[in-house]
Scaffold this motif. Structure first.
Motif, short mmCIF file in Angstrom:
data_model
loop_
_atom_site.label_atom_id
_atom_site.label_comp_id
_atom_site.label_asym_id
_atom_site.label_seq_id
_atom_site.Cartn_x
_atom_site.Cartn_y
_atom_site.Cartn_z
N ARG A 136 -5.70 -0.95 -9.35
CA ARG A 136 -5.77 -1.81 -8.25
C ARG A 136 -6.26 -3.31 -8.65
O ARG A 136 -7.27 -3.74 -8.23
N HIS A 182 -2.74 -8.41 -7.40
CA HIS A 182 -1.61 -7.89 -6.95
C HIS A 182 -1.86 -7.00 -5.62
O HIS A 182 -1.13 -5.99 -5.37
N THR A 211 6.93 -1.08 -4.61
CA THR A 211 5.72 -1.45 -5.27
C THR A 211 4.69 -1.69 -4.08
O THR A 211 3.64 -1.55 -4.37
N HIS A 215 1.03 -0.03 -3.33
CA HIS A 215 -0.28 -0.73 -3.41
C HIS A 215 -0.73 -0.84 -1.90
O HIS A 215 -2.14 -0.41 -1.80
N SER A 217 -2.59 2.69 -1.43
CA SER A 217 -3.70 2.70 -2.14
C SER A 217 -4.82 2.13 -1.45
O SER A 217 -6.16 2.43 -1.55
N GLU A 218 -4.53 0.72 -0.89
CA GLU A 218 -5.51 -0.05 -0.41
C GLU A 218 -6.15 0.34 0.74
O GLU A 218 -7.36 0.08 1.38
#
Length: 348
Positions: free
Chosen positions: A213, A217, A249, A253, A256-257
């Motif tokens: 992480r 990005h 992508t 991300h 995940s965040e």
């Protein structure tokens, strides 16, 4: 003047110190515009005896289990040790007191591993619930009849509410203040506690996983950009382009965040903004549907009911306050969402 809502915090041996203090801090910060307390919080233990905390000190309460006979809400903080965690049992007198409180109409809540105590008392069988994600496998093994969801910050199942680990207890208590007294009171309490009124996503974003992480990005800047455009159509490809990532992508991300897909997150943000407008303005439901990006009243009604549990008009009848909105609430003109209010939304 109405009598403040009475809250009992039931501390058991091995109580998690932060969980123990959270209800008194959050509910103690919930006040009317004139500063009148909305809640009274007291702590009890079995027999009124001292219990050990997880932080190396003892808790000396003012009350025994009899406190549960008269309070409006009962909260069980998490525990760091004890039979509820080891074998899924709880003392008979504790189980009886919790069941009696629920049966007479009290709201019963748990923070973190306090869900083990509620489950051991038989209150969660067949119901949705959550607990700290790290304890989920053990919880499922001890209580297979509970519909555990380890990905959310809290679960509101009517008069039974459970939260995820540790700080999620703050989210749950603020949710209760919001439910009882509206967003304005919850936001004031959050500001006094120096915490966000609600948080993005669920606890899935905090589960240990081998996903890099890098700060270069992340999707935070794009989420902020999207919040400013809730009144407009915001496509996934536009969000990805803003973040200078491919759609694939960006989606990886983003999940995940936040613990949510971009589409789920947008729905969540639009719904929370609709709640603010329903509570603080006289705009028609049709106008609110447009200003929050749902487009039509039918779409707003569908998504609002799915997330909040009631129709927009019913929600407004319950929470609309006739007094003007205080300036520090930051509610802005339709079409320009207040990012200070929408920057952190909770999945339940």
């Amino acid at each position: 003047m109405s009598v403040p809502h009475r809250v009992a915090v039931l501390a058991l041996d091995g109580v998690v110190a932060l969980d123990l203090g959270t209800p008194a801090q959050v509910f103690g910060a919930a006040r009317t515009d004139d500063g009148v307390p909305l809640y009274l919080v007291a702590t009890c233990t079995p027999g009124g005896q001292p219990v050990r905390s997880s932080a190396g000190f003892q808790v000396l309460p003012d009350h025994g289990l009899e406190l549960l006979d008269t309070t409006d809400t009962v909260i069980v903080p998490g525990i760091h040790s004890g039979p509820a965690l080891l074998d899924g049992t709880v003392a008979v007198e504790v189980a009886d007191a919790l069941r009696a409180a629920y049966d007479r109409g009290a709201r019963v809540m748990s923070i973190c591993t306090g869900a083990f105590t509620l489950a051991a008392a038989g209150l969660l069988d067949g119901r949705p619930a959550t607990t700290h994600w790290a304890y989920a496998p053990r919880f499922r093994r001890l209580h297979p009849r509970v519909r555990l969801d380890p990905d959310v910050l809290f679960v509101d199942d009517g008069r039974l509410l459970t939260s995820a680990g540790v700080a999620a207890g703050i989210d749950l208590c603020l949710h209760v203040v919001r439910t009882d007294h509206g967003s304005a009171a919850a936001n004031r309490a959050a500001r006094r506690c120096v915490v966000p009124p609600w948080r993005d996503g669920g606890q899935a974003q905090y589960i240990e996983r081998p996903v890099p992480r890098g700060t270069d990005h992340g999707t935070a800047a794009t989420r902020e950009w999207a919040r400013q455009r809730l009144h407009e159509p915001v496509a996934l490809r536009e969000m990805a382009a803003h973040a200078r990532m491919s759609v694939r992508t960006f989606t990886r991300h983003f999940r995940s965040e936040t613990g949510l897909s971009p589409a789920q997150w947008l729905l969540q943000q639009r719904t929370e903004y609709a709640r603010v407008l329903l509570e603080t303005t006289d705009l028609s439901v049709d106008r609110i549907a447009r200003d929050t990006g749902f487009g039509t009243t039918a779409a707003l009604r569908q998504h609002f009911h799915a997330r909040v549990g009631v129709a927009p008009t019913a929600y407004r009848r319950t929470f609309r306050r006739p007094s003007p909105v205080p300036a520090d609430l930051g509610v802005v003109a339709p079409g320009r969402p207040d990012v200070s209010e929408l920057s952190t939304a909770t999945t339940a």
